[in-house]
Design an enzyme around this catalytic site. Sequence first.
Site, PDB file in Angstrom:
ATOM      1  N   ASP A  28       0.861  -1.166   0.000  1.00 35.81           N
ATOM      2  CA  ASP A  28       0.000   0.000   0.000  1.00 35.81           C
ATOM      3  C   ASP A  28       0.905   1.226   0.000  1.00 35.81           C
ATOM      4  O   ASP A  28       2.074   1.159   0.403  1.00 35.81           O
ATOM      5  CB  ASP A  28      -0.889  -0.032   1.248  1.00 35.81           C
ATOM      6  N   ALA A  29       0.378   2.357  -0.443  1.00 29.61           N
ATOM      7  CA  ALA A  29       1.211   3.554  -0.574  1.00 29.61           C
ATOM      8  C   ALA A  29       1.095   4.489   0.622  1.00 29.61           C
ATOM      9  O   ALA A  29       2.047   4.672   1.403  1.00 29.61           O
ATOM     10  CB  ALA A  29       0.861   4.296  -1.861  1.00 29.61           C
ATOM     11  N   TYR A  30      -0.093   5.083   0.790  1.00 30.23           N
ATOM     12  CA  TYR A  30      -0.267   6.169   1.748  1.00 30.23           C
ATOM     13  C   TYR A  30      -0.385   5.645   3.180  1.00 30.23           C
ATOM     14  O   TYR A  30      -1.253   4.848   3.498  1.00 30.23           O
ATOM     15  CB  TYR A  30      -1.492   7.002   1.376  1.00 30.23           C
ATOM     16  N   ARG A  61      -6.970  12.179   7.312  1.00 29.60           N
ATOM     17  CA  ARG A  61      -6.775  10.775   6.929  1.00 29.60           C
ATOM     18  C   ARG A  61      -8.046   9.948   7.153  1.00 29.60           C
ATOM     19  O   ARG A  61      -8.441   9.141   6.302  1.00 29.60           O
ATOM     20  CB  ARG A  61      -5.612  10.184   7.719  1.00 29.60           C
ATOM     21  N   SER A 116      -2.505   0.693  -4.764  1.00 28.58           N
ATOM     22  CA  SER A 116      -3.010   1.810  -3.969  1.00 28.58           C
ATOM     23  C   SER A 116      -4.342   2.332  -4.482  1.00 28.58           C
ATOM     24  O   SER A 116      -4.656   2.263  -5.675  1.00 28.58           O
ATOM     25  CB  SER A 116      -1.982   2.950  -4.012  1.00 28.58           C
ATOM     26  N   ASN A 117      -5.091   2.927  -3.552  1.00 27.86           N
ATOM     27  CA  ASN A 117      -6.272   3.704  -3.908  1.00 27.86           C
ATOM     28  C   ASN A 117      -5.920   4.967  -4.678  1.00 27.86           C
ATOM     29  O   ASN A 117      -6.779   5.563  -5.333  1.00 27.86           O
ATOM     30  CB  ASN A 117      -7.034   4.124  -2.645  1.00 27.86           C
TER      31      ASN A 117
END
Length: 226
Positions: A9-11, A45, A122-123
């Site tokens: 995942d990224a964030y 977030r 990722s989203n």
Amino acid sequence: MPITTCIFDAYGTLFDVAAATRMAAGEPGREDFARHWPQIAEHWRLKQLQYSWLRAVMDQHCDFWEVTKDGLDWALEASELDGDENLRSRLLQLYRELAAYPEVPDMLATLKARGMNCAILSNGSPDMLDAAVQSAGIGGHLDDVLSVESVGVFKPARVVYDMVGARFGSAPDEVLFVSSNGWDAGAAAGYGFTTAWVNRAGDPVDRLPAAPHHILSDLTNIPELV
């Protein structure tokens, strides 16, 4: 099956999502914002994720940049800072330039040296992810950056996790999936991936049908799992 593919995942996992608010809080003339930034970062977030889930169940998809802006607008209004357009623009600019966590480059380099496929799932929209990868300087360690925009729905929809096998030809049990979101790691475990939850905050495990296989405080020991 041995692990051949490491998906991140990224964030919040590779990129520090609090960096935008933290950096803005340290800039001259933002003393009022500095008193509120931790709560704004948390609200931003939370709302960003909530809006992605709600849009998924309502079948009202938009790209992640839109929910990122919507989440920020909610967070600023909750702290009575919604009239500061300069602040809003600065925070959005900084969000496109998020720093990677300190351990990320060496961790990815170690995985690549061992012959692992490494990618982001990722989203985030493609332009957001491209900007973050470039800003963090980690593109050379990644084989691909996969965005949910290819399937038009946010995680944790199963069709998102299908993208990994479609790209790398890997069976689910050949994949180590790494996320800082407990719900994402749990959903991916239910899908069939081996999962690692990067639980930097020491939160309880989410009550979901499946749980992460590994719980880590940061990404340093990811290479030991493969």
